[in-house]
Scaffold this motif. Structure first.
Motif, PDB file in Angstrom:
ATOM      1  N   GLU A  52       1.357  -0.962  -0.164  1.00  0.00           N
ATOM      2  CA  GLU A  52       0.428  -0.080  -0.163  1.00  0.00           C
ATOM      3  C   GLU A  52       1.327   1.230   0.132  1.00  0.00           C
TER       4      GLU A  52
ATOM      5  N   THR B 134      -2.333  -1.788  -9.620  1.00  0.00           N
ATOM      6  CA  THR B 134      -2.593  -1.894 -10.823  1.00  0.00           C
ATOM      7  C   THR B 134      -2.148  -0.297 -10.610  1.00  0.00           C
TER       8      THR B 134
ATOM      9  N   LYS C  66      -4.277   2.326 -11.837  1.00  0.00           N
ATOM     10  CA  LYS C  66      -6.075   2.783 -11.473  1.00  0.00           C
ATOM     11  C   LYS C  66      -5.795   2.719 -10.295  1.00  0.00           C
ATOM     12  N   GLU C  67      -5.458   1.527  -9.339  1.00  0.00           N
ATOM     13  CA  GLU C  67      -5.869   1.621  -7.944  1.00  0.00           C
ATOM     14  C   GLU C  67      -4.934   2.597  -7.164  1.00  0.00           C
TER      15      GLU C  67
ATOM     16  N   VAL D  38      -3.598   5.359  -8.195  1.00  0.00           N
ATOM     17  CA  VAL D  38      -4.338   6.191  -9.116  1.00  0.00           C
ATOM     18  C   VAL D  38      -5.520   6.624  -8.038  1.00  0.00           C
ATOM     19  N   ALA D  39      -6.394   6.415  -8.050  1.00  0.00           N
ATOM     20  CA  ALA D  39      -7.415   6.336  -6.429  1.00  0.00           C
ATOM     21  C   ALA D  39      -7.263   6.447  -5.455  1.00  0.00           C
ATOM     22  N   GLN D  40      -5.935   5.790  -4.678  1.00  0.00           N
ATOM     23  CA  GLN D  40      -5.741   5.570  -3.731  1.00  0.00           C
ATOM     24  C   GLN D  40      -4.848   6.817  -3.402  1.00  0.00           C
TER      25      GLN D  40
ATOM     26  N   ALA E  27      -4.609   9.602  -5.581  1.00  0.00           N
ATOM     27  CA  ALA E  27      -5.201  10.702  -6.278  1.00  0.00           C
ATOM     28  C   ALA E  27      -4.020  11.624  -6.766  1.00  0.00           C
TER      29      ALA E  27
ATOM     30  N   ASN F 136      -1.684  11.320 -11.132  1.00  0.00           N
ATOM     31  CA  ASN F 136      -1.505  11.175 -12.100  1.00  0.00           C
ATOM     32  C   ASN F 136      -0.554   9.920 -12.093  1.00  0.00           C
ATOM     33  N   PRO F 137      -1.115   8.925 -13.735  1.00  0.00           N
ATOM     34  CA  PRO F 137      -0.896   7.383 -13.868  1.00  0.00           C
ATOM     35  C   PRO F 137       0.223   7.572 -13.951  1.00  0.00           C
TER      36      PRO F 137
END
Length: 130
Positions: free
Chosen positions: A3, A39, A41-42, A44-46, A48, A50-51
């Protein structure tokens, strides 16, 4: 699974923080060969972020031979950084936890503890070289 977290005050770029966290997890045996990294995406969501920051970190890990991307599946650990010293981590961690408790009882905050540790670490490393 690892994490990630970011420290905006560290002065270290976000992508390098991600790379360092993976390296640390590999050294401590928290990540092993074959484990999947979160991933993009995960992350980025966690966090915040830029990918492209996450992609840059994962590309760096690939360049170092620590991870490999599998298109459509994810990014996986390809080798570990643990060695024979891993067996000593438990007793050393316990000693360090005791030391941290003493430092907190002495009134040191986290920043002071970190500064004291890093100064001592650097001084000792320099003495070992000399």
């Amino acid at each position: 699974m690892i994490e990630f977290h970011l420290d905006g005050r560290s002065g270290v770029s976000p992508y390098l923080q991600l790379v360092q966290q993976v390296r640390h997890a590999l050294r401590l045996g928290l990540l092993r060969e074959g484990d999947q990294l979160p991933t993009v995406k995960e992350v980025v969501a966690q966090l915040a972020i830029n990918p492209n920051t996450v992609l840059k970190a994962y590309r760096e890990l690939e360049h170092e031979g620590l991870a490999a991307a599998r298109p459509g599946v994810g990014t996986f650990v390809t080798r570990t950084l643990t060695d024979a010293s891993l067996a000593m981590h438990g007793p050393l961690r316990l000693e360090l936890q005791r030391w941290l408790s003493k430092a907190r009882r002495a009134g040191l905050d986290d920043e002071s503890i970190e500064a004291l540790f890093m100064a001592t670490f650097r001084t000792t490393a320099q003495e070992d070289i000399a």
